[in-house]
Design a protein around this motif. Structure first.
Motif, short mmCIF file in Angstrom:
data_model
loop_
_atom_site.label_atom_id
_atom_site.label_comp_id
_atom_site.label_asym_id
_atom_site.label_seq_id
_atom_site.Cartn_x
_atom_site.Cartn_y
_atom_site.Cartn_z
N THR A 1 0.83 -1.21 0.00
CA THR A 1 0.00 0.00 0.00
C THR A 1 0.86 1.25 0.00
OG1 THR A 1 -1.68 -1.21 1.25
CG2 THR A 1 -1.89 1.17 1.20
N ILE B 1 -0.02 3.71 -3.31
CA ILE B 1 -0.89 4.89 -3.24
C ILE B 1 -0.31 6.13 -3.92
CG2 ILE B 1 -2.10 6.50 -1.71
CD1 ILE B 1 -3.33 3.67 -2.02
N VAL C 1 -8.61 8.50 -4.96
CA VAL C 1 -8.01 7.19 -4.70
C VAL C 1 -8.18 6.86 -3.22
CG1 VAL C 1 -5.86 5.87 -4.64
CG2 VAL C 1 -6.33 7.41 -6.57
N ALA D 1 -7.18 4.17 -0.16
CA ALA D 1 -6.13 3.20 0.19
C ALA D 1 -6.74 2.02 0.96
CB ALA D 1 -5.06 3.87 1.04
N MET E 1 -2.29 7.71 5.00
CA MET E 1 -2.79 7.59 3.63
C MET E 1 -3.22 8.94 3.07
SD MET E 1 -2.20 4.53 2.82
CE MET E 1 -0.82 4.47 3.97
N ALA F 1 -4.08 10.01 -0.76
CA ALA F 1 -5.36 9.30 -0.85
C ALA F 1 -6.48 10.19 -0.32
CB ALA F 1 -5.30 8.00 -0.05
#
Length: 318
Positions: free
Chosen positions: A152, A156, A167, A169, A182, A187
């Motif tokens: 991840t 990302i 987006v 995560a 994130m 994200a």
């Protein structure tokens, strides 16, 4: 409010991951009622069963929710899309297959579409096809994963640079620190499955929750790598048996039989850890309690805000 919450009509940038054949209205409704996006994962269930769960969910909440449809795993894909349309499901999450032909059909009925991706190429294709939101799932996540095995943390920022749509995560997130991290990577929110297993509203077997709470930083293992079907599960007698058999050599058909949704139900719903498996992400080692869903969501938002404020103060130039 950010682009994700505005797009999906939710309060908090948190999505519940689809849980396949162990999905249920009670947990999904609790997630939606907490201001996040509850999700019904259709798995390999039949259309009538999913339709009943969706109707039960709509009786428990009037807030937005999603259906996750794994395209290549769904026996009656057309029927599942029809359920989403006739039941006026506000959001559909598409995974495990090519979403391009389905996106315009869902858009024609006012349904927002999330596409689950695991690479820059997949992200670009889904965005170009009209996806409203992308869920980028890293190798840390529970359940079926991409054979690419990208984490991840690495995935990302690359996808945020690749596409213009929000987006989300997924994989390795269970608390406010993970949410803050994130968001810092660009994200617009996070998707979680494992954290929501260990909640009061989750109607899963107590042995599932106990195994999750007892897990440490290496409390999960990967099965299926040898046949190109990566799945992350919690360590259990059955999972260890599958891994041992795999080391001895097995066909894709044998693996599929051992990791069928029936075996998933046996572990997660019946607590038969010698006969069935239980999915779990690497983040299992962080989970040590069984709060309500609302406590999870509210706590994450509070903790993420605290972390981000502290980082902002740390970065101030005198």
């Amino acid at each position: 409010m950010n682009r994700l919450t505005e797009c999906l009509g939710i309060q908090h940038p948190i999505i519940q991951g689809g849980m396949g054949n162990i999905s249920n209205a009670r947990l999904a409704a609790a997630v939606s009622e907490a201001g996040a996006l509850g999700t019904i994962g259709t798995g390999t269930m039949d259309v009538e069963e999913v339709g009943g769960i969706v109707r039960d969910l709509k009786m428990l909440t009037n807030r937005p929710f999603a259906m996750n449809i794994p395209i290549t795993m769904t026996p009656d894909l057309k029927g599942m899309i029809e359920i989403a349309i006739t039941e006026e499901v506000p959001v559909v999450s598409l995974s495990a297959g090519n979403p391009a032909p389905l996106i315009p059909v869902l858009h024609d009925h006012g349904i927002k579409v999330i596409c689950v991706v695991a690479s820059r190429k997949q992200a670009r294709k889904a965005a170009d096809a009209g996806a409203d939101v992308l869920v980028a799932e890293g190798y840390e996540a529970a359940g079926i994963n991409s054979h690419l095995e990208t984490t991840t943390l690495a995935l990302i920022p690359q996808l945020v640079d690749e596409v213009a749509v929000p987006v989300v995560a997924a994989g390795g997130i269970a608390d406010g620190r993970g949410l803050a991290a994130m968001l810092a990577l660009g994200a617009s929110g996070v998707q979680m499955g494992t954290r929501f297993i260990a909640t009061k509203e989750a109607p899963f077997h107590e042995r599932y929750k106990e195994t999750l709470l007892a897990a440490n930083d290496h409390g999960t293992l990967i099965v299926g790598r040898s046949v190109g079907r990566v799945r992350r599960v919690l360590r259990s007698p059955y999972a260890e048996k599958v891994l041992d058999l795999e080391k001895q050599g097995m066909t894709l058909e044998q693996y599929a039989e051992l990791t069928s949704e029936d075996n998933h139900r046996k572990g997660a719903l019946e607590g038969k850890l010698d006969e069935g498996f239980i999915n779990g992400g690497q983040v299992a080692g962080l989970i040590a309690d069984v709060p309500t869903v609302k406590e999870v969501v509210d706590g994450m938002m509070t903790d993420a805000s605290t972390v981000l404020r502290a980082l902002s103060d740390t970065m101030k130039v005198e």
